[in-house]
Scaffold this motif. Structure first.
Motif, PDB file in Angstrom:
ATOM      1  N   ALA A   1      15.568  29.750  42.541  1.00 52.67           N
ATOM      2  CA  ALA A   1      16.167  30.544  43.242  1.00 52.67           C
ATOM      3  C   ALA A   1      16.712  31.152  43.764  1.00 52.67           C
ATOM      4  N   ASP A   2      16.985  31.245  44.892  1.00 51.55           N
ATOM      5  CA  ASP A   2      17.915  32.211  45.823  1.00 51.55           C
ATOM      6  C   ASP A   2      19.029  31.734  46.252  1.00 51.55           C
ATOM      7  N   ALA A   3      19.822  32.166  46.987  1.00 48.26           N
ATOM      8  CA  ALA A   3      21.806  31.706  47.501  1.00 48.26           C
ATOM      9  C   ALA A   3      21.496  30.832  48.480  1.00 48.26           C
ATOM     10  N   HIS A   4      19.961  30.823  49.110  1.00 48.48           N
ATOM     11  CA  HIS A   4      19.713  29.637  50.500  1.00 48.48           C
ATOM     12  C   HIS A   4      18.626  28.518  49.567  1.00 48.48           C
ATOM     13  N   GLN A   5      18.538  28.511  48.324  1.00 52.00           N
ATOM     14  CA  GLN A   5      17.417  27.287  47.808  1.00 52.00           C
ATOM     15  C   GLN A   5      16.408  27.411  48.401  1.00 52.00           C
ATOM     16  N   GLY A   6      15.776  28.317  48.966  1.00 53.22           N
ATOM     17  CA  GLY A   6      14.174  27.899  49.533  1.00 53.22           C
ATOM     18  C   GLY A   6      12.869  28.845  48.256  1.00 53.22           C
ATOM     19  N   GLU A   7      11.816  27.911  48.340  1.00 54.41           N
ATOM     20  CA  GLU A   7      10.956  27.671  47.503  1.00 54.41           C
ATOM     21  C   GLU A   7      11.074  29.537  47.475  1.00 54.41           C
ATOM     22  N   TYR A   8      10.669  30.056  48.141  1.00 56.01           N
ATOM     23  CA  TYR A   8      10.044  30.784  48.255  1.00 56.01           C
ATOM     24  C   TYR A   8      11.310  32.164  48.288  1.00 56.01           C
TER      25      TYR A   8
ATOM     26  N   THR B   1      23.296  26.495  54.575  1.00 58.40           N
ATOM     27  CA  THR B   1      22.461  27.720  53.852  1.00 58.40           C
ATOM     28  C   THR B   1      21.545  28.106  53.093  1.00 58.40           C
ATOM     29  N   MET B   2      20.413  26.594  54.710  1.00 61.45           N
ATOM     30  CA  MET B   2      19.530  26.576  54.549  1.00 61.45           C
ATOM     31  C   MET B   2      18.756  27.782  55.435  1.00 61.45           C
ATOM     32  N   PRO B   3      18.070  28.658  55.128  1.00 62.80           N
ATOM     33  CA  PRO B   3      17.588  30.053  56.004  1.00 62.80           C
ATOM     34  C   PRO B   3      16.560  28.941  57.389  1.00 62.80           C
ATOM     35  N   ASP B   4      15.827  27.846  57.033  1.00 56.42           N
ATOM     36  CA  ASP B   4      14.690  27.021  57.829  1.00 56.42           C
ATOM     37  C   ASP B   4      15.527  26.566  58.857  1.00 56.42           C
ATOM     38  N   SER B   5      16.544  26.056  58.397  1.00 56.63           N
ATOM     39  CA  SER B   5      17.696  24.708  59.022  1.00 56.63           C
ATOM     40  C   SER B   5      18.360  26.109  59.823  1.00 56.63           C
ATOM     41  N   ILE B   6      18.789  26.672  59.751  1.00 57.10           N
ATOM     42  CA  ILE B   6      19.815  27.865  60.308  1.00 57.10           C
ATOM     43  C   ILE B   6      18.520  28.350  61.832  1.00 57.10           C
ATOM     44  N   ALA B   7      17.580  28.874  61.650  1.00 54.05           N
ATOM     45  CA  ALA B   7      16.283  29.810  62.070  1.00 54.05           C
ATOM     46  C   ALA B   7      16.305  28.409  63.432  1.00 54.05           C
ATOM     47  N   TRP B   8      15.707  26.995  62.629  1.00 56.46           N
ATOM     48  CA  TRP B   8      15.706  25.651  63.246  1.00 56.46           C
ATOM     49  C   TRP B   8      16.608  25.637  64.065  1.00 56.46           C
TER      50      TRP B   8
ATOM     51  N   ILE C   1      12.083  36.624  54.005  1.00 54.60           N
ATOM     52  CA  ILE C   1      11.248  36.331  52.712  1.00 54.60           C
ATOM     53  C   ILE C   1       9.186  36.007  53.486  1.00 54.60           C
ATOM     54  N   PRO C   2       8.865  37.367  52.265  1.00 50.18           N
ATOM     55  CA  PRO C   2       7.147  37.338  53.037  1.00 50.18           C
ATOM     56  C   PRO C   2       6.439  35.707  52.988  1.00 50.18           C
ATOM     57  N   ARG C   3       6.511  35.741  54.187  1.00 44.71           N
ATOM     58  CA  ARG C   3       5.174  34.521  54.734  1.00 44.71           C
ATOM     59  C   ARG C   3       5.531  33.155  55.160  1.00 44.71           C
ATOM     60  N   ASN C   4       7.218  33.973  55.206  1.00 45.97           N
ATOM     61  CA  ASN C   4       8.308  32.651  56.415  1.00 45.97           C
ATOM     62  C   ASN C   4       9.182  33.349  57.099  1.00 45.97           C
TER      63      ASN C   4
ATOM     64  N   PRO D   1      24.768  19.247  48.682  1.00 50.13           N
ATOM     65  CA  PRO D   1      24.681  19.225  46.951  1.00 50.13           C
ATOM     66  C   PRO D   1      23.461  19.533  46.442  1.00 50.13           C
ATOM     67  N   ALA D   2      22.620  19.674  47.596  1.00 52.02           N
ATOM     68  CA  ALA D   2      21.583  19.857  46.841  1.00 52.02           C
ATOM     69  C   ALA D   2      20.585  21.337  47.159  1.00 52.02           C
ATOM     70  N   SER D   3      21.140  22.001  48.116  1.00 53.92           N
ATOM     71  CA  SER D   3      20.889  23.268  48.571  1.00 53.92           C
ATOM     72  C   SER D   3      22.297  23.732  48.639  1.00 53.92           C
ATOM     73  N   CYS D   4      23.721  23.709  48.210  1.00 56.43           N
ATOM     74  CA  CYS D   4      24.602  24.237  48.683  1.00 56.43           C
ATOM     75  C   CYS D   4      25.212  24.914  47.155  1.00 56.43           C
ATOM     76  N   PRO D   5      25.407  26.271  47.597  1.00 57.97           N
ATOM     77  CA  PRO D   5      25.605  27.250  46.128  1.00 57.97           C
ATOM     78  C   PRO D   5      26.892  26.814  45.406  1.00 57.97           C
ATOM     79  N   VAL D   6      27.105  26.458  44.395  1.00 57.44           N
ATOM     80  CA  VAL D   6      28.298  25.583  43.602  1.00 57.44           C
ATOM     81  C   VAL D   6      29.766  26.755  43.809  1.00 57.44           C
ATOM     82  N   ASP D   7      29.207  28.016  43.849  1.00 54.92           N
ATOM     83  CA  ASP D   7      30.411  28.679  44.152  1.00 54.92           C
ATOM     84  C   ASP D   7      31.027  28.723  46.000  1.00 54.92           C
TER      85      ASP D   7
END
Length: 600
Positions: free
Chosen positions: A38-45, A200-207, A216-219, A278-284
């Motif tokens: 994962a990256d800091a945004h916890q997306g699959e890609y 923190t999730m990019p698709d949430s912000i986009a929506w 992100i390629p393909r997304n 807690p499932a997507s928020c970075p610890v930092d």
């Protein structure tokens, strides 16, 4: 071409990179270090800049992680990748570990003595992940320590962070203004006594903001972080070079654009309670709130369920995208049946299919790297063909062709299994069992409140009766010109989220025999209110509307294995394919369709 066929896994590069990481670990007093996908945004890609797991190990799957010790390196992979990983990592240095059957904390307990310290990057691991790992290590004497950036520090040619432009998404396709979305979600925060939510999730912000990106390629999502306040105002933290005047005009005065470097200070200045997932928020992020004395409340990302439950405009867009995409796939299938398949390669299929999608004039991108696996390659569930792995089709092969398109009005994902010549009786029997499971799920009516875990077995039952199964979920969520894999909705034995109207999911049972063949059949479906049958109870029921219209290859079906109801469903589905797609097809494809959809 959107898809390329370069080799991205280089097992020989893993060992020296592993030693470089271990040298840093020794310097920092770490007995272990965790490298996630994962990256800091916890997306699959992830963007190339963030593909740390692949850079270190060679493994390119979309899920997994590596636990590096001084005398071992475990690559944790689920059932989808247990064949793939063997071909991508240096097995004398990296050990594949079946996960989640083997828990990380159990593996660490067995491998490390008490008192050891394991490092992790607090931007790449979620609150939930670290909490569960700490609970699992409780009493062992093994502790975790935040150690950011260790892989980045030894990656000399790490690609730069992505800088794709952020663009507005048409309101008529979104079906709701971003102002109304923010107002609606802000009210839910106030109702729960929360002053703000960190997203923190990019698709949430986009929506939420009716925007799309290309980081992100393909997304089609932008990288960034957001803070939604209970007033409905929002701060978006992203690279300001991605934002032009048209975007600023679209966002308006209640959305403030700020550089990513301002995110930490903004977190520390918030008035709580602040909602984090807690499932997507970075610890930092959680640590910064805690250190600043800002109280945090844990709850699901406020965008997740509203995004999953598509509105009428988004469903209409999905229908239109699937009709367009289905016609392109049928043109491809017509082309395929008019070739000498034994002269084709896996790459030939990928390039031809992408060409037919491009011919629609509406394709923005493919929605993921097309899976074109013939024969034994079809048993690699997420196989990605490269020039070195490219295989010429052979008589008797099955070909798993899993592909999709990104269109402005919707995201598609379809799998069809194709025969090469005359497949044997056993593959045809397995195919028919998979088809029966797909039909069973397509026909299902179920009460409101039922979750994906409750119906997953419906698709598996025909395989189970033959002592067979598959090691992936039966269905994943799909976005609206967003990510082809979208949560939180799933059809899986681990999903307890009730299915709700408007959710789009895949229906994709399969079967895989390592070294021999693979089978998968996939349509996209959407949850809807079901008609109450005569004599039924006075209870609310749901069922599925099928969105995908492409014939299923009758040459692979053993007709006598189907029940009359199953035959009736398949014949009706094929009749609907003819009705929906024929106006968009060439004369040759229309003639092909008539033959392909003859009665079973």
């Amino acid at each position: 071409m959107f898809q390329t066929f370069d080799d991205t896994a280089h097992p020989e590069q893993g060992p020296p990179r592993l030693e470089a990481l271990r040298a840093v670990m020794r310097h920092d007093g770490l007995a272990g270090y965790l490298v996630p996908r994962a990256d800091a945004h916890q997306g699959e890609y992830v963007a190339p800049h963030d593909d740390r797991l692949a850079w270190l190990t060679g493994f390119t799957g979309s899920a997994g992680f590596c636990a590096v010790l001084h005398d071992a390196a475990g690559v944790f992979i689920d059932g989808r990748y247990r064949t793939q990983v063997k071909n991508q990592v240096a097995l004398d240095h990296f050990t594949p570990v079946p996960w989640p059957e083997t828990a990380l904390h159990d593996w660490l307990r067995a491998a490390l003595p008490d008192g050891c310290v394991v490092g992790f990057d607090p931007w790449l691991h979620t609150v939930e992940q670290v909490r569960k790992l700490e609970e699992g290590l409780s009493g062992s004497g093994i502790t975790l320590r935040a150690a950011p950036g260790l892989v980045d520090g030894i990656w000399p040619d790490q690609p730069p962070p992505p800088q794709g432009a952020i663009t507005p998404y048409p309101e008529d396709m979104a079906g709701e203004t971003h102002s109304d979305k923010r107002t609606r979600l802000a009210a839910s925060l106030r109702n729960k006594g929360q002053r703000a939510a960190v997203i923190t999730m990019p698709d949430s912000i986009a929506w939420l903001l009716n925007i799309r990106g290309s980081d992100i390629p393909r997304n089609p999502v932008p990288h960034g972080f957001a803070i939604l306040h209970d007033s409905g105002q929002l701060s978006l933290f992203t690279d300001l070079a991605k934002c032009d005047d048209a975007l600023r005009a679209h966002l308006g005065g209640d959305v403030t654009l700020r550089p990513e470097t301002a995110f930490g200070a903004a977190l520390r200045s918030l008035q709580g309670p602040v909602r984090i997932d807690p499932a997507s928020c970075p610890v930092d992020v959680a640590n910064q709130l805690q250190e600043a004395g800002v109280p945090a409340t844990e709850a699901r990302d406020p965008c997740a369920l509203p995004k999953a439950c598509k509105n009428p405009a988004e469903i209409a867009g999905a229908r239109a995208a699937h009709v367009r995409d289905g016609a392109a796939v049928v043109e491809f299938l017509c082309w395929y049946d008019n070739q000498d398949a034994a002269q084709l390669t896996e790459i030939d299929l990928v390039t031809a299919l992408e060409g037919f999608r491009r011919d629609t004039g509406a394709l923005r991108d493919i929605s993921f790297e097309t899976i074109s696996g013939s024969g034994p390659n079809g048993a690699v569930m997420h196989y990605r063909v490269t020039r070195s792995s490219n295989r010429t089709l052979r008589d008797g092969d099955l070909v798993v062709l899993d592909s999709g398109g990104q269109y402005l009005d919707g995201t598609t994902d379809i799998t069809r299994t194709l025969p090469v010549g005359q497949p044997g009786d056993e593959p045809r029997a397995c195919f028919t069992r998979v088809l029966r499971g797909m039909i069973a799920l397509s026909r299902l009516r179920f009460p409101k409140g039922v979750a994906g875990a409750h119906i997953d077995a419906v698709a598996r039952a025909p395989l189970w009766m033959a002592g067979q199964d598959y090691d992936h979920g039966t269905g994943h969520g799909v976005g609206a010109y967003l990510c082809v894999h979208e949560g939180p909705q799933r059809i899986s034995r681990v999903s307890d989220l009730p299915l709700q109207p408007g959710m789009i999911l895949s229906n994709e049972p399969g079967y895989y025999r390592e070294g021999a063949f693979g089978i998968r059949i996939e349509n996209l479906i959407t949850v809807r209110e079901a008609e109450r049958p005569q004599g039924g109870d006075a209870r609310d029921m749901l069922d599925f509307e099928t969105l995908t219209f492409v014939p299923i290859d009758r040459r692979l079906i053993v007709p006598e294995m189907l029940t009359e109801d199953e035959r009736a469903w398949l014949n009706a589905y094929h009749a609907q394919c003819r009705e929906v797609l024929s106006p968009l097809l060439s004369d040759a494809a229309r003639a092909w369709m008539l033959d392909a959809t003859a009665l079973v």
